[in-house]
Design a protein around this motif. Structure first.
Motif, mmCIF file in Angstrom:
data_model
loop_
_atom_site.group_PDB
_atom_site.id
_atom_site.type_symbol
_atom_site.label_atom_id
_atom_site.label_comp_id
_atom_site.label_asym_id
_atom_site.label_seq_id
_atom_site.Cartn_x
_atom_site.Cartn_y
_atom_site.Cartn_z
ATOM 1 N N THR A 160 23.441 -17.264 -24.218
ATOM 2 C CA THR A 160 24.771 -16.690 -24.444
ATOM 3 C C THR A 160 25.007 -15.418 -23.638
ATOM 4 O O THR A 160 26.162 -14.979 -23.509
ATOM 5 C CB THR A 160 24.989 -16.403 -25.940
ATOM 6 O OG1 THR A 160 23.896 -15.610 -26.428
ATOM 7 C CG2 THR A 160 25.063 -17.707 -26.729
ATOM 8 N N ARG A 161 23.959 -14.829 -23.111
ATOM 9 C CA ARG A 161 24.168 -13.610 -22.310
ATOM 10 C C ARG A 161 23.934 -13.819 -20.805
ATOM 11 O O ARG A 161 24.241 -12.944 -20.007
ATOM 12 C CB ARG A 161 23.265 -12.482 -22.809
ATOM 13 C CG ARG A 161 21.788 -12.676 -22.543
ATOM 14 C CD ARG A 161 20.985 -11.421 -22.900
ATOM 15 N NE ARG A 161 19.582 -11.559 -22.567
ATOM 16 C CZ ARG A 161 18.635 -11.959 -23.395
ATOM 17 N NH1 ARG A 161 18.950 -12.263 -24.651
ATOM 18 N NH2 ARG A 161 17.371 -12.046 -23.004
ATOM 19 N N ILE A 162 23.423 -14.979 -20.417
ATOM 20 C CA ILE A 162 23.092 -15.200 -19.012
ATOM 21 C C ILE A 162 24.348 -15.507 -18.208
ATOM 22 O O ILE A 162 25.301 -16.118 -18.712
ATOM 23 C CB ILE A 162 22.079 -16.372 -18.881
ATOM 24 C CG1 ILE A 162 21.330 -16.300 -17.549
ATOM 25 C CG2 ILE A 162 22.770 -17.725 -18.999
ATOM 26 C CD1 ILE A 162 20.285 -15.253 -17.515
ATOM 27 N N ASN A 163 24.381 -15.061 -16.967
ATOM 28 C CA ASN A 163 25.471 -15.389 -16.042
ATOM 29 C C ASN A 163 24.951 -16.478 -15.103
ATOM 30 O O ASN A 163 24.293 -16.182 -14.096
ATOM 31 C CB ASN A 163 25.900 -14.153 -15.255
ATOM 32 C CG ASN A 163 27.059 -14.448 -14.314
ATOM 33 O OD1 ASN A 163 27.552 -15.574 -14.231
ATOM 34 N ND2 ASN A 163 27.513 -13.426 -13.586
ATOM 35 N N SER A 164 25.237 -17.708 -15.437
ATOM 36 C CA SER A 164 24.650 -18.822 -14.697
ATOM 37 C C SER A 164 25.088 -18.865 -13.245
ATOM 38 O O SER A 164 24.369 -19.392 -12.384
ATOM 39 C CB SER A 164 24.999 -20.145 -15.386
ATOM 40 O OG SER A 164 26.399 -20.340 -15.424
ATOM 41 N N SER A 165 26.261 -18.297 -12.938
ATOM 42 C CA SER A 165 26.778 -18.358 -11.565
ATOM 43 C C SER A 165 25.942 -17.526 -10.594
ATOM 44 O O SER A 165 26.012 -17.723 -9.375
ATOM 45 C CB SER A 165 28.237 -17.897 -11.517
ATOM 46 O OG SER A 165 28.340 -16.535 -11.903
ATOM 47 N N THR A 166 25.150 -16.594 -11.113
ATOM 48 C CA THR A 166 24.322 -15.747 -10.251
ATOM 49 C C THR A 166 22.876 -16.245 -10.173
ATOM 50 O O THR A 166 22.058 -15.640 -9.483
ATOM 51 C CB THR A 166 24.320 -14.296 -10.767
ATOM 52 O OG1 THR A 166 23.709 -14.250 -12.068
ATOM 53 C CG2 THR A 166 25.741 -13.754 -10.854
ATOM 54 N N GLU A 167 22.582 -17.320 -10.874
ATOM 55 C CA GLU A 167 21.209 -17.836 -10.923
ATOM 56 C C GLU A 167 20.982 -18.824 -9.781
ATOM 57 O O GLU A 167 21.656 -19.855 -9.694
ATOM 58 C CB GLU A 167 20.946 -18.529 -12.262
ATOM 59 C CG GLU A 167 21.125 -17.633 -13.473
ATOM 60 C CD GLU A 167 19.967 -16.652 -13.612
ATOM 61 O OE1 GLU A 167 18.809 -17.076 -13.423
ATOM 62 O OE2 GLU A 167 20.232 -15.481 -13.917
ATOM 63 N N ARG A 168 20.019 -18.537 -8.939
ATOM 64 C CA ARG A 168 19.746 -19.368 -7.767
ATOM 65 C C ARG A 168 19.281 -20.767 -8.155
ATOM 66 O O ARG A 168 19.664 -21.760 -7.542
ATOM 67 C CB ARG A 168 18.707 -18.677 -6.889
ATOM 68 C CG ARG A 168 18.322 -19.468 -5.656
ATOM 69 C CD ARG A 168 17.229 -18.762 -4.888
ATOM 70 N NE ARG A 168 16.758 -19.553 -3.754
ATOM 71 C CZ ARG A 168 15.685 -19.241 -3.036
ATOM 72 N NH1 ARG A 168 14.984 -18.147 -3.329
ATOM 73 N NH2 ARG A 168 15.321 -20.013 -2.033
ATOM 74 N N PHE A 169 18.429 -20.862 -9.155
ATOM 75 C CA PHE A 169 17.849 -22.141 -9.558
ATOM 76 C C PHE A 169 18.397 -22.609 -10.901
ATOM 77 O O PHE A 169 17.684 -23.216 -11.694
ATOM 78 C CB PHE A 169 16.321 -22.020 -9.640
ATOM 79 C CG PHE A 169 15.657 -21.585 -8.365
ATOM 80 C CD1 PHE A 169 15.814 -22.332 -7.209
ATOM 81 C CD2 PHE A 169 14.891 -20.428 -8.322
ATOM 82 C CE1 PHE A 169 15.200 -21.938 -6.025
ATOM 83 C CE2 PHE A 169 14.272 -20.024 -7.150
ATOM 84 C CZ PHE A 169 14.426 -20.778 -5.992
ATOM 85 N N TRP A 170 19.686 -22.345 -11.150
ATOM 86 C CA TRP A 170 20.216 -22.572 -12.493
ATOM 87 C C TRP A 170 20.063 -24.010 -12.972
ATOM 88 O O TRP A 170 19.697 -24.247 -14.120
ATOM 89 C CB TRP A 170 21.682 -22.159 -12.576
ATOM 90 C CG TRP A 170 22.276 -22.458 -13.918
ATOM 91 C CD1 TRP A 170 23.245 -23.358 -14.224
ATOM 92 C CD2 TRP A 170 21.895 -21.869 -15.164
ATOM 93 N NE1 TRP A 170 23.502 -23.366 -15.567
ATOM 94 C CE2 TRP A 170 22.688 -22.455 -16.179
ATOM 95 C CE3 TRP A 170 20.964 -20.885 -15.528
ATOM 96 C CZ2 TRP A 170 22.573 -22.106 -17.518
ATOM 97 C CZ3 TRP A 170 20.854 -20.531 -16.868
ATOM 98 C CH2 TRP A 170 21.654 -21.147 -17.843
ATOM 99 N N LEU A 171 20.355 -24.992 -12.148
ATOM 100 C CA LEU A 171 20.260 -26.378 -12.594
ATOM 101 C C LEU A 171 18.849 -26.703 -13.085
ATOM 102 O O LEU A 171 18.667 -27.405 -14.084
ATOM 103 C CB LEU A 171 20.653 -27.341 -11.470
ATOM 104 C CG LEU A 171 22.122 -27.378 -11.072
ATOM 105 C CD1 LEU A 171 22.339 -28.386 -9.954
ATOM 106 C CD2 LEU A 171 23.005 -27.720 -12.266
ATOM 107 N N HIS A 172 17.875 -26.173 -12.401
ATOM 108 C CA HIS A 172 16.488 -26.454 -12.775
ATOM 109 C C HIS A 172 16.055 -25.624 -13.988
ATOM 110 O O HIS A 172 15.385 -26.131 -14.890
ATOM 111 C CB HIS A 172 15.570 -26.184 -11.592
ATOM 112 C CG HIS A 172 15.914 -27.006 -10.380
ATOM 113 N ND1 HIS A 172 15.574 -28.327 -10.260
ATOM 114 C CD2 HIS A 172 16.602 -26.685 -9.252
ATOM 115 C CE1 HIS A 172 16.017 -28.804 -9.105
ATOM 116 N NE2 HIS A 172 16.658 -27.827 -8.483
ATOM 117 N N ILE A 173 16.465 -24.366 -14.019
ATOM 118 C CA ILE A 173 16.094 -23.502 -15.150
ATOM 119 C C ILE A 173 16.755 -23.994 -16.431
ATOM 120 O O ILE A 173 16.118 -24.039 -17.495
ATOM 121 C CB ILE A 173 16.487 -22.041 -14.851
ATOM 122 C CG1 ILE A 173 15.561 -21.465 -13.772
ATOM 123 C CG2 ILE A 173 16.416 -21.187 -16.118
ATOM 124 C CD1 ILE A 173 15.964 -20.087 -13.286
ATOM 125 N N SER A 174 18.027 -24.375 -16.351
ATOM 126 C CA SER A 174 18.702 -24.879 -17.550
ATOM 127 C C SER A 174 18.079 -26.196 -18.004
ATOM 128 O O SER A 174 18.022 -26.498 -19.199
ATOM 129 C CB SER A 174 20.198 -25.066 -17.284
ATOM 130 O OG SER A 174 20.435 -25.991 -16.236
#
Length: 365
Positions: A160-174
């Motif tokens: 709820t606090r993460i900004n997914s748009s700034t995460e380089r590996f978001w698809l994999h981390i999520s």
């Protein structure tokens, strides 16, 4: 429809009652059947005017079953798609189909972020892959709602606090986070979407060794509410580092494994026991190491039997050069498709000119 047919017969009977009493019973019956036939034809005509779509891509008997009720049947096999992609690649289809073939009595789930909560595909969908998967009796497709999934777990505050748009590996981390939460909540076996099943896994609680003393998170299984996964979720949040590839995935599993277990090198092809779960030998899922991943796309003089393996991880993330599965190539991967996912092989592989194109998926690690 049953009520409409009954109304038709009633209307026909009323009309017949107003005719002369000498009308032959056979004529009455013929008239009633004619009215019913007209109703049926009208209904079918209206139906054909509707836009073509995979209405409730799940058949009716599937769409009536909620996720919670479905998981109550027993241990499920779980695949995740954390991108918005709505057209599963042939490799994803092969992974899901092969699992359904190996575990015919267990639900095989594909959770897709791109699906909405109406449990219907978009009206203009003509996906042959989803059509293929939805036709398999024990395969179920559900929306992936991460916020709901992470509720009541240590991952909720992080999400709820993460900004997914700034995460380089978001698809994999999520994806790393979602698999932990799902298996902790519901139990079952998680598999990446580039894992081809070949025989049942005999363990309820296990991690899969990628190599000696190093765990994969591409395949693992636990009964619901296992404390190891709860600690994994806590460690995920406490030591969150999105800049290091695999830090929230296989490295996380390995960190916790070293806390829980006294690790040693494997002896021959035997698994290690660790408190109340097993650490399975690399041959179980990784008989071909990531450095040798191209071997899957080669022709073998004598193909391996994989007698010590439960499933095969194809290392699709390594396939940056876009090697394809080609019908008639006689490569190891083509023969795996033919044997373990025959529907995918028949319907989605078109030969050298229509070969399978590679598409990265966050589950393909």
């Amino acid at each position: 429809m049953a009520g409409e047919v009954q109304d038709c017969f009633w209307a026909a009977g009323e009309q017949g009652a107003g005719q002369e009493r000498g009308v032959d019973m056979l004529t009455k019956l013929q008239f009633s059947l004619s009215v019913t036939l007209l109703f049926a034809c009208g209904f079918l005509y209206q139906f054909t005017l509707k836009p073509s779509c995979l209405i409730c891509y799940l058949p009716s008997y599937k769409s009536q079953q909620g996720l919670e009720a479905l998981l109550g049947r027993g241990r499920s096999i779980v695949f995740l798609e954390t991108s918005e992609r709505m057209e599963p690649t042939p490799l994803v289809c092969c992974a899901v189909e092969s699992a359904a073939k190996v575990y015919p009595e267990q639900p095989v789930l594909l959770l897709m972020k791109g699906l909405n909560n109406s449990m219907q595909l978009p009206p203009n969908s003509t996906s042959p892959a989803l059509s293929l998967l939805s036709a398999i009796d024990n395969v179920f497709l559900f929306p992936l709602d991460m916020k709901s999934l992470f509720e009541d777990t240590p991952l909720f505050s992080w999400y709820t606090r993460i900004n997914s748009s700034t995460e380089r590996f978001w698809l994999h981390i999520s994806s790393d986070a979602s698999r932990l939460a799902f298996i902790w909540k519901y139990g079952g076996v998680y598999m990446d979407t580039d894992v081809i099943s070949i025989r049942p896994i005999p363990e309820d609680n296990f991690l899969a060794a990628q190599k000696s003393q190093f765990s994969s998170n591409g395949v693992f299984g636990f009964l619901p509410h296992h404390p190891f996964l709860w600690e994994c979720m806590e460690n995920f949040v406490e030591n969150y580092n999105p800049h290091i590839w695999g830090h929230q995935g296989p490295e996380l599993m390995t960190r916790l494994l070293r806390v829980w277990c006294k690790l040693r090198d494997f002896q021959e092809v035997s698994d290690l026991k660790c408190l109340n779960f097993s650490f399975l030998h690399p041959q179980r899922f990784y008989p071909i190491s990531f450095r040798a991943w191209r071997r899957y796309y080669e022709v073998w003089d004598t193909e391996p039997s994989f007698n010590d393996s439960y499933a095969l991880h194809l290392w699709n993330h390594m396939n940056q050069e876009g090697k394809a599965v080609v019908r008639g190539s006689n490569t190891l991967v083509e023969n795996l498709y033919r044997k373990h996912c025959p529907k995918t092989y028949k319907d989605l592989l078109q030969g050298p000119e229509g070969s399978v194109t590679r598409e990265q998926s966050p589950g393909n690690k």
